[in-house]
Write a protein that holds these residues in place. Structure first.
Motif, PDB file in Angstrom:
ATOM      1  N   LYS A  20      -7.791  27.043 -19.002  1.00 23.08           N
ATOM      2  CA  LYS A  20      -8.495  27.883 -19.399  1.00 23.08           C
ATOM      3  C   LYS A  20     -10.217  27.559 -19.785  1.00 23.08           C
ATOM      4  CE  LYS A  20      -5.757  30.660 -22.890  1.00 23.08           C
ATOM      5  NZ  LYS A  20      -5.597  31.458 -24.222  1.00 23.08           N
ATOM      6  N   ILE A  21     -10.406  25.829 -19.347  1.00 24.08           N
ATOM      7  CA  ILE A  21     -11.768  25.214 -19.163  1.00 24.08           C
ATOM      8  C   ILE A  21     -12.657  24.609 -18.182  1.00 24.08           C
ATOM      9  CG2 ILE A  21     -13.297  23.655 -20.002  1.00 24.08           C
ATOM     10  CD1 ILE A  21     -11.402  23.229 -21.954  1.00 24.08           C
ATOM     11  N   GLU A  22     -13.617  26.026 -17.070  1.00 26.51           N
ATOM     12  CA  GLU A  22     -13.452  25.788 -15.740  1.00 26.51           C
ATOM     13  C   GLU A  22     -13.510  24.674 -15.278  1.00 26.51           C
ATOM     14  OE1 GLU A  22     -15.871  28.229 -12.173  1.00 26.51           O
ATOM     15  OE2 GLU A  22     -16.789  28.334 -14.508  1.00 26.51           O
ATOM     16  N   ALA A  23     -14.353  23.326 -16.449  1.00 30.28           N
ATOM     17  CA  ALA A  23     -14.520  22.532 -15.536  1.00 30.28           C
ATOM     18  C   ALA A  23     -13.534  21.762 -15.954  1.00 30.28           C
ATOM     19  CB  ALA A  23     -15.646  21.995 -16.753  1.00 30.28           C
ATOM     20  N   VAL A  24     -12.926  22.313 -16.585  1.00 33.40           N
ATOM     21  CA  VAL A  24     -11.181  20.924 -16.141  1.00 33.40           C
ATOM     22  C   VAL A  24     -10.246  21.359 -15.135  1.00 33.40           C
ATOM     23  CG1 VAL A  24      -9.632  19.699 -17.262  1.00 33.40           C
ATOM     24  CG2 VAL A  24     -11.644  19.852 -18.311  1.00 33.40           C
ATOM     25  N   ARG A  25     -10.459  22.743 -15.170  1.00 34.70           N
ATOM     26  CA  ARG A  25      -9.131  23.503 -14.032  1.00 34.70           C
ATOM     27  C   ARG A  25      -9.635  23.201 -12.919  1.00 34.70           C
ATOM     28  NH1 ARG A  25     -10.152  27.824 -15.376  1.00 34.70           N
ATOM     29  NH2 ARG A  25     -11.752  28.887 -13.935  1.00 34.70           N
ATOM     30  N   HIS A  61       1.009  -1.315  -0.088  1.00 33.76           N
ATOM     31  CA  HIS A  61      -0.097  -0.247   0.111  1.00 33.76           C
ATOM     32  C   HIS A  61       0.947   1.468  -0.129  1.00 33.76           C
ATOM     33  CE1 HIS A  61      -3.623   2.929   0.760  1.00 33.76           C
ATOM     34  NE2 HIS A  61      -3.089   3.130   2.033  1.00 33.76           N
ATOM     35  N   VAL A  62       1.942   1.394   0.810  1.00 32.03           N
ATOM     36  CA  VAL A  62       2.859   2.392   1.131  1.00 32.03           C
ATOM     37  C   VAL A  62       3.636   2.585  -0.175  1.00 32.03           C
ATOM     38  CG1 VAL A  62       4.848   3.371   2.679  1.00 32.03           C
ATOM     39  CG2 VAL A  62       2.862   2.638   3.926  1.00 32.03           C
ATOM     40  N   VAL A  63       4.355   1.560  -0.975  1.00 31.50           N
ATOM     41  CA  VAL A  63       4.734   1.696  -2.517  1.00 31.50           C
ATOM     42  C   VAL A  63       3.950   1.918  -3.399  1.00 31.50           C
ATOM     43  CG1 VAL A  63       6.222   0.207  -4.079  1.00 31.50           C
ATOM     44  CG2 VAL A  63       6.731   0.121  -1.197  1.00 31.50           C
ATOM     45  N   HIS A  64       2.587   1.606  -3.984  1.00 34.28           N
ATOM     46  CA  HIS A  64       2.011   1.950  -4.675  1.00 34.28           C
ATOM     47  C   HIS A  64       1.238   3.203  -4.690  1.00 34.28           C
ATOM     48  CE1 HIS A  64      -1.678   1.828  -6.631  1.00 34.28           C
ATOM     49  NE2 HIS A  64      -1.277   0.719  -8.016  1.00 34.28           N
ATOM     50  N   ALA A  65       1.775   4.378  -3.288  1.00 35.65           N
ATOM     51  CA  ALA A  65       1.053   4.885  -2.834  1.00 35.65           C
ATOM     52  C   ALA A  65       2.276   6.051  -3.733  1.00 35.65           C
ATOM     53  CB  ALA A  65       0.787   5.538  -1.463  1.00 35.65           C
ATOM     54  N   ALA A  66       3.459   5.502  -4.134  1.00 35.32           N
ATOM     55  CA  ALA A  66       4.097   6.716  -4.289  1.00 35.32           C
ATOM     56  C   ALA A  66       3.265   7.018  -6.261  1.00 35.32           C
ATOM     57  CB  ALA A  66       5.645   5.981  -4.564  1.00 35.32           C
ATOM     58  N   LEU A  67       3.595   5.445  -6.733  1.00 40.64           N
ATOM     59  CA  LEU A  67       2.601   5.334  -7.937  1.00 40.64           C
ATOM     60  C   LEU A  67       2.227   6.596  -8.154  1.00 40.64           C
ATOM     61  CD1 LEU A  67       2.895   4.135 -11.292  1.00 40.64           C
ATOM     62  CD2 LEU A  67       1.921   2.229  -9.965  1.00 40.64           C
ATOM     63  N   VAL A  68       1.139   6.863  -7.284  1.00 42.00           N
ATOM     64  CA  VAL A  68      -0.565   7.295  -7.065  1.00 42.00           C
ATOM     65  C   VAL A  68      -0.306   8.257  -7.104  1.00 42.00           C
ATOM     66  CG1 VAL A  68      -2.821   7.485  -5.895  1.00 42.00           C
ATOM     67  CG2 VAL A  68      -1.687   5.184  -6.403  1.00 42.00           C
ATOM     68  N   ALA A  69       0.830   8.898  -6.443  1.00 44.30           N
ATOM     69  CA  ALA A  69       1.220  10.647  -6.063  1.00 44.30           C
ATOM     70  C   ALA A  69       1.883  11.043  -7.693  1.00 44.30           C
ATOM     71  CB  ALA A  69       2.380  10.921  -5.451  1.00 44.30           C
ATOM     72  N   PHE A  70       2.438  10.155  -8.261  1.00 49.05           N
ATOM     73  CA  PHE A  70       3.409  10.030 -10.015  1.00 49.05           C
ATOM     74  C   PHE A  70       2.156  10.578 -10.605  1.00 49.05           C
ATOM     75  CE2 PHE A  70       4.465   9.026 -13.584  1.00 49.05           C
ATOM     76  CZ  PHE A  70       5.503   9.461 -13.991  1.00 49.05           C
ATOM     77  N   VAL A  71       0.905   9.401 -10.823  1.00 47.49           N
ATOM     78  CA  VAL A  71       0.184   9.447 -11.690  1.00 47.49           C
ATOM     79  C   VAL A  71      -1.020  10.566 -11.616  1.00 47.49           C
ATOM     80  CG1 VAL A  71      -1.893   7.991 -13.004  1.00 47.49           C
ATOM     81  CG2 VAL A  71       0.508   6.884 -12.565  1.00 47.49           C
ATOM     82  N   LEU A  72      -1.634  11.152 -10.559  1.00 48.29           N
ATOM     83  CA  LEU A  72      -2.386  11.639 -10.029  1.00 48.29           C
ATOM     84  C   LEU A  72      -1.326  13.342 -10.663  1.00 48.29           C
ATOM     85  CD1 LEU A  72      -3.936   9.679  -9.437  1.00 48.29           C
ATOM     86  CD2 LEU A  72      -4.676  11.468  -7.310  1.00 48.29           C
ATOM     87  N   THR A  73      -0.110  14.041 -10.232  1.00 50.45           N
ATOM     88  CA  THR A  73       0.853  14.728  -9.775  1.00 50.45           C
ATOM     89  C   THR A  73       0.507  14.813 -11.591  1.00 50.45           C
ATOM     90  OG1 THR A  73       1.295  14.447  -8.132  1.00 50.45           O
ATOM     91  CG2 THR A  73       2.448  15.598  -9.787  1.00 50.45           C
ATOM     92  N   TRP A  74       1.690  14.259 -12.550  1.00 50.08           N
ATOM     93  CA  TRP A  74       1.172  14.289 -14.106  1.00 50.08           C
ATOM     94  C   TRP A  74      -0.414  15.063 -14.547  1.00 50.08           C
ATOM     95  CZ3 TRP A  74       2.631   9.271 -17.695  1.00 50.08           C
ATOM     96  CH2 TRP A  74       2.201   9.884 -19.446  1.00 50.08           C
ATOM     97  N   THR A  75      -1.348  13.906 -14.627  1.00 47.59           N
ATOM     98  CA  THR A  75      -2.691  14.523 -14.568  1.00 47.59           C
ATOM     99  C   THR A  75      -3.478  15.628 -14.762  1.00 47.59           C
ATOM    100  OG1 THR A  75      -3.278  12.306 -14.549  1.00 47.59           O
ATOM    101  CG2 THR A  75      -5.417  13.536 -14.604  1.00 47.59           C
ATOM    102  N   ALA A  76      -2.862  16.023 -13.287  1.00 45.41           N
ATOM    103  CA  ALA A  76      -3.236  17.184 -12.919  1.00 45.41           C
ATOM    104  C   ALA A  76      -2.235  17.793 -13.625  1.00 45.41           C
ATOM    105  CB  ALA A  76      -3.334  17.640 -11.526  1.00 45.41           C
ATOM    106  N   ILE A  77      -0.782  18.556 -13.524  1.00 46.22           N
ATOM    107  CA  ILE A  77      -0.148  19.151 -14.261  1.00 46.22           C
ATOM    108  C   ILE A  77      -0.618  19.505 -15.927  1.00 46.22           C
ATOM    109  CG2 ILE A  77       2.091  19.606 -15.638  1.00 46.22           C
ATOM    110  CD1 ILE A  77       3.257  18.480 -12.409  1.00 46.22           C
ATOM    111  N   ARG A  78      -0.710  18.276 -16.554  1.00 49.14           N
ATOM    112  CA  ARG A  78      -1.233  18.294 -17.568  1.00 49.14           C
ATOM    113  C   ARG A  78      -2.240  19.087 -17.979  1.00 49.14           C
ATOM    114  NH1 ARG A  78      -1.681  14.687 -22.343  1.00 49.14           N
ATOM    115  NH2 ARG A  78       0.038  14.688 -21.825  1.00 49.14           N
ATOM    116  N   ALA A  79      -3.760  19.219 -17.174  1.00 47.68           N
ATOM    117  CA  ALA A  79      -4.968  19.351 -17.322  1.00 47.68           C
ATOM    118  C   ALA A  79      -5.076  21.003 -17.082  1.00 47.68           C
ATOM    119  CB  ALA A  79      -5.873  18.859 -16.107  1.00 47.68           C
TER     120      ALA A  79
END
Length: 285
Positions: free
Chosen positions: A195-200, A171-189
């Protein structure tokens, strides 16, 4: 939160029968010890089934969108499955796999309920989508789906750990992968489609909840594993940190689902026609 409080207080078998409670369906037992957590959890679950049944009935008779009627029926089926898994957890003395499935289905129901709230909201019905095509690979929509997947895996790993089905380290090790993927997704968005409020808005919320969840996870690890492993009974800091960790995790998953829905609506994937000799390497963020 009620379910997490039951697990955190080791109260899952405080009421030993199901679907009755000490032989009664509605009689309030003596709310002592773990009984108050388990019985309250059951009452909230029963109320939730009734409310979901009402939503499904209302949607079936009023809603014109057939896919939304099916989604409401899916919500009803999910909450019923959740109740059955909860009963199996009691009757079979909390097998880790069943208890974890009980937790996973609960968060699935929560996500479906959030989706129904979005799809029936005035903004969704009346809003004209602000469309901006996504030419990058992987697409933002793909990243949101990947985020949901890794969150579900994390949910299962966390459930298995809480229910003593495996050690804490996956659970702890996989948390690092979760943090990476979600951060990548958020930065891309936020960097490409801000400019798209519904996405931002859901992207910012997802990133904020991720940071909060990591902090709560660290606190839960300290209070449960590092400091509380030899405790005779669950201590308040461990209970509070664990319940908060589970609750924020549910909010994080639901927010990621909302982001995926809004990306699907506002940021469709562009499929440009390929002309020989003009191919370009897809941009990445």
């Amino acid at each position: 939160m009620f379910g997490a409080s039951v697990t955190s207080n080791d109260a899952g078998l405080s009421v030993p029968d199901w679907p009755t409670s000490f032989g009664y369906l509605v009689k309030v037992p003596h709310l002592v010890g773990g009984v108050r957590f388990e019985w309250s959890h059951r009452m909230v679950a029963g109320s939730l089934v009734i409310l979901t049944l009402a939503i499904a009935a209302w949607t079936f008779f009023v809603e014109r969108r057939s896919w939304l009627r099916k989604l409401a029926l899916a919500a009803l089926g999910t909450v019923v499955a959740q109740a059955i898994l909860g009963g199996m957890t009691v009757l079979y003395l909390q097998p880790p796999a069943v208890s974890t499935a009980h937790a996973a289905v609960a968060q699935t129901f929560f996500c479906i309920a959030v989706c129904i709230a979005i799809f029936t909201g005035r903004k969704w019905v009346e809003e004209v989508p602000q469309v901006e095509h996504d030419t990058r690979r992987p697409s933002l929509f793909t990243l949101t789906l990947l985020s949901i997947f890794v969150l579900y895996v994390q949910l299962v790993l966390g459930g298995m750990f809480r229910h003593r089905g495996m050690s804490w380290w996956p659970h702890v090790v996989h948390a690092a992968l979760v943090a990476f993927v979600l951060t990548w997704t958020a930065i891309r968005a936020l960097s490409v489609f801000s400019k798209i409020e519904a996405v931002r808005k859901p992207a910012i919320m997802m990133l904020s909840l991720l940071i909060t969840q990591l902090c709560l996870g660290f606190a839960a690890f300290l209070t449960r594993v590092a400091w509380g492993k030899d405790s005779v009974q669950p201590e308040l800091p461990m209970v509070v940190s664990t319940v908060a960790h589970v609750a924020v995790g549910a909010l994080l998953l639901a927010t990621t689902v909302v982001l995926a829905i809004q990306v699907w609506r506002h940021v469709p994937v562009a499929f440009a026609e390929r002309v020989p000799g003009t191919e370009r390497t897809p941009q990445t963020v």
